[in-house]
Scaffold this active site. Structure first.
Site, PDB file in Angstrom:
ATOM      1  N   ARG A  77       0.721 -22.073  24.718  1.00 11.13           N
ATOM      2  CA  ARG A  77      -0.670 -21.663  24.988  1.00 11.13           C
ATOM      3  C   ARG A  77      -1.531 -22.883  25.301  1.00 11.13           C
ATOM      4  O   ARG A  77      -2.491 -22.799  26.048  1.00 11.13           O
ATOM      5  CB  ARG A  77      -1.237 -20.832  23.838  1.00 11.13           C
ATOM      6  N   THR A  94       8.982 -27.604   7.123  1.00 11.22           N
ATOM      7  CA  THR A  94       8.715 -26.513   8.056  1.00 11.22           C
ATOM      8  C   THR A  94       7.296 -26.675   8.588  1.00 11.22           C
ATOM      9  O   THR A  94       6.694 -27.756   8.473  1.00 11.22           O
ATOM     10  CB  THR A  94       9.038 -25.136   7.411  1.00 11.22           C
ATOM     11  N   GLY A 138       5.775 -27.025  19.461  1.00 12.67           N
ATOM     12  CA  GLY A 138       5.681 -27.717  18.175  1.00 12.67           C
ATOM     13  C   GLY A 138       7.013 -28.362  17.814  1.00 12.67           C
ATOM     14  O   GLY A 138       7.879 -28.572  18.679  1.00 12.67           O
ATOM     15  N   LYS A 179       7.155 -31.084  10.972  1.00 14.88           N
ATOM     16  CA  LYS A 179       8.386 -31.706  11.486  1.00 14.88           C
ATOM     17  C   LYS A 179       8.137 -32.987  12.289  1.00 14.88           C
ATOM     18  O   LYS A 179       8.926 -33.928  12.220  1.00 14.88           O
ATOM     19  CB  LYS A 179       9.184 -30.687  12.300  1.00 14.88           C
ATOM     20  N   ASP A 184      17.779 -27.875  12.664  1.00 14.52           N
ATOM     21  CA  ASP A 184      17.383 -26.682  13.433  1.00 14.52           C
ATOM     22  C   ASP A 184      18.134 -26.627  14.754  1.00 14.52           C
ATOM     23  O   ASP A 184      18.532 -25.550  15.219  1.00 14.52           O
ATOM     24  CB  ASP A 184      15.886 -26.726  13.790  1.00 14.52           C
TER      25      ASP A 184
HETATM   26  P1  NDP Z   1       4.552 -26.042  14.645  1.00 12.13           P
HETATM   27  O1  NDP Z   1       3.356 -25.885  13.803  1.00 12.13           O
HETATM   28  O2  NDP Z   1       5.122 -27.408  14.845  1.00 12.13           O
HETATM   29  O3  NDP Z   1       4.238 -25.461  16.126  1.00 12.13           O
HETATM   30  C1  NDP Z   1       3.544 -24.267  16.277  1.00 12.13           C
HETATM   31  C2  NDP Z   1       3.579 -23.782  17.735  1.00 12.13           C
HETATM   32  O4  NDP Z   1       3.165 -22.429  17.744  1.00 12.13           O
HETATM   33  C3  NDP Z   1       2.661 -24.543  18.685  1.00 12.13           C
HETATM   34  O5  NDP Z   1       3.300 -24.605  19.940  1.00 12.13           O
HETATM   35  C4  NDP Z   1       1.424 -23.631  18.744  1.00 12.13           C
HETATM   36  O6  NDP Z   1       0.723 -23.706  19.962  1.00 12.13           O
HETATM   37  C5  NDP Z   1       2.098 -22.266  18.674  1.00 12.13           C
HETATM   38  N1  NDP Z   1       1.234 -21.187  18.168  1.00 12.13           N
HETATM   39  C6  NDP Z   1       0.689 -21.080  16.926  1.00 12.13           C
HETATM   40  N2  NDP Z   1       0.019 -19.923  16.799  1.00 12.13           N
HETATM   41  C7  NDP Z   1       0.136 -19.270  18.000  1.00 12.13           C
HETATM   42  C8  NDP Z   1      -0.329 -18.022  18.492  1.00 12.13           C
HETATM   43  N3  NDP Z   1      -1.068 -17.206  17.730  1.00 12.13           N
HETATM   44  N4  NDP Z   1       0.001 -17.665  19.763  1.00 12.13           N
HETATM   45  C9  NDP Z   1       0.756 -18.478  20.519  1.00 12.13           C
HETATM   46  N5  NDP Z   1       1.231 -19.701  20.116  1.00 12.13           N
HETATM   47  C10 NDP Z   1       0.922 -20.076  18.867  1.00 12.13           C
HETATM   48  O7  NDP Z   1       5.643 -25.032  14.064  1.00 12.13           O
HETATM   49  P2  NDP Z   1       7.237 -25.181  14.003  1.00 12.13           P
HETATM   50  O8  NDP Z   1       7.729 -25.587  15.340  1.00 12.13           O
HETATM   51  O9  NDP Z   1       7.628 -25.991  12.828  1.00 12.13           O
HETATM   52  O10 NDP Z   1       7.701 -23.658  13.670  1.00 12.13           O
HETATM   53  C11 NDP Z   1       7.569 -22.613  14.625  1.00 12.13           C
HETATM   54  C12 NDP Z   1       8.134 -21.316  14.064  1.00 12.13           C
HETATM   55  O11 NDP Z   1       9.541 -21.375  13.965  1.00 12.13           O
HETATM   56  C13 NDP Z   1       7.622 -20.916  12.675  1.00 12.13           C
HETATM   57  O12 NDP Z   1       7.412 -19.519  12.654  1.00 12.13           O
HETATM   58  C14 NDP Z   1       8.791 -21.274  11.762  1.00 12.13           C
HETATM   59  O13 NDP Z   1       8.815 -20.511  10.568  1.00 12.13           O
HETATM   60  C15 NDP Z   1       9.958 -20.918  12.677  1.00 12.13           C
HETATM   61  N6  NDP Z   1      11.218 -21.604  12.317  1.00 12.13           N
HETATM   62  C16 NDP Z   1      12.172 -20.893  11.627  1.00 12.13           C
HETATM   63  C17 NDP Z   1      13.365 -21.497  11.314  1.00 12.13           C
HETATM   64  C18 NDP Z   1      14.410 -20.720  10.580  1.00 12.13           C
HETATM   65  O14 NDP Z   1      15.189 -21.325   9.849  1.00 12.13           O
HETATM   66  N7  NDP Z   1      14.499 -19.420  10.759  1.00 12.13           N
HETATM   67  C19 NDP Z   1      13.674 -22.882  11.690  1.00 12.13           C
HETATM   68  C20 NDP Z   1      12.621 -23.503  12.451  1.00 12.13           C
HETATM   69  C21 NDP Z   1      11.437 -22.879  12.721  1.00 12.13           C
HETATM   70  P3  NDP Z   1      -0.431 -24.843  20.237  1.00 12.13           P
HETATM   71  O15 NDP Z   1       0.319 -26.073  20.650  1.00 12.13           O
HETATM   72  O16 NDP Z   1      -1.210 -24.223  21.340  1.00 12.13           O
HETATM   73  O17 NDP Z   1      -1.193 -24.992  18.951  1.00 12.13           O
END
Ligand code: NDP
Length: 268
Positions: free
Chosen positions: A156, A71, A134, A75, A109
């Protein structure tokens, strides 16, 4: 549920790795699945910083772990680690399920998310506003594009949204603001909810019948879903996605039908 640091993790069969990881319900859900299947396996939550993933995987493999889920924020690094990623992982550069026995990697996912959309009635070619760039956003963007949704991406950090669209080779629009105009579905694939924050969606432009979907889950509405609900929208959190992606991981690792009802019950 205990959380381990990877260097001091005990022996087990499977685990979810991430940073942060304490919020994860995966151990509870996978343990319930093993019980329903009548098999003696163990599944833990282990904190692994991104820069230490390869070292941690080597160590866990040495301890006898057979597979891991990944997670936030692992990934992309997981896809790069895989010796034999499947075609979808090769295309999207994001893996959430690894086999430490074989070096194979898949992304559950993507199909898990599509599984959850069917009963919600949001069909292609509807427009989806996808927030984030992400690992999860990459997988969802590709899966949504593959089955015919129109994808609009906002992140963002705009350069990451641009890199996502160009590297995936999809038709998606890159938005300069989180504008939900015309979208039937608004998906929060950022990790903002894990920090008690929300992307600044321009809710007054949202369609009244649109659905707001946060991949994150928790006992309460996330700030994103709370804002959407206040704007009069239907809201869905990531609990059913947790179950559907977990079920697909179990089927892949153990070559069996996952006990979906028992898994749902465990995290409800
Ligand atoms: P990553 O760390 O790969 O990506 C994070 C993303 O979130 C980036 O685009 C980042 O932007 C953005 N971000 C982080 N903080 C903020 C903020 N405060 N405001 C706006 N954008 C923000 O994370 P993942 O893709 O692995 O996971 C994303 C979410 O999805 C998590 O909450 C995870 O728990 C959830 N998830 C849940 C699943 C489930 O089974 N329910 C399955 C898959 C994911 P920047 O590029 O600008 O840093």
């Amino acid at each position: 549920m205990s959380v381990y640091e990877w260097r001091s993790a005990p022996r087990a069969d499977f685990a979810v790795l991430g940073d942060p990881i304490a919020h994860s319900l995966s151990p509870k859900m996978h343990q319930a699945a093993y019980k329903a299947l009548g098999i003696a396996k163990t599944y833990l939550a282990i904190r692994v910083p991104q820069s230490e993933l390869s070292e941690a995987l080597e160590h866990l493999s040495f301890l006898g772990y057979r597979g891991v889920n990944l997670t936030v924020p692992l990934k992309g690094a997981g896809a790069a680690w895989a010796v034999t990623p499947d075609e979808f992982v090769r295309r999207c550069g994001s893996a959430n399920t690894l086999s430490l026995d074989t070096g194979n990697a898949i992304n559950t996912d993507a199909l898990g998310f599509l599984d959850t959309l069917r009963p919600l009635g949001v069909k292609p070619p509807s427009t989806v506003l996808l927030l984030g760039a992400g690992g999860s956003a990459r997988a969802l963007a590709l899966a949504l594009d593959d089955v015919g949704y129109r994808v609009r991406v906002f992140n963002r950090t705009r350069e990451r949204a641009e890199a996502l669209v160009s590297s995936l080779g999809i038709e998606a629009e890159i938005a300069s603001e989180p504008d939900p105009t015309g979208a039937a579905l608004i998906v929060n694939a950022t990790s903002a909810s894990l920090h008690g924050e929300a992307p600044a969606v321009i809710w007054q432009r949202a369609e009244k019948r649109a659905l707001a979907y946060d991949l994150a889950y928790g006992p309460e509405l996330s700030p994103f879903l709370l804002q959407a609900a206040l704007a009069g929208m239907k809201v869905v959190n990531g609990l059913e996605l947790l179950v559907m992606q977990g079920a697909r991981s179990i089927s892949w690792w153990l070559d069996c039908q996952a006990p979906i009802e028992a898994m749902r019950e465990a995290v409800r």
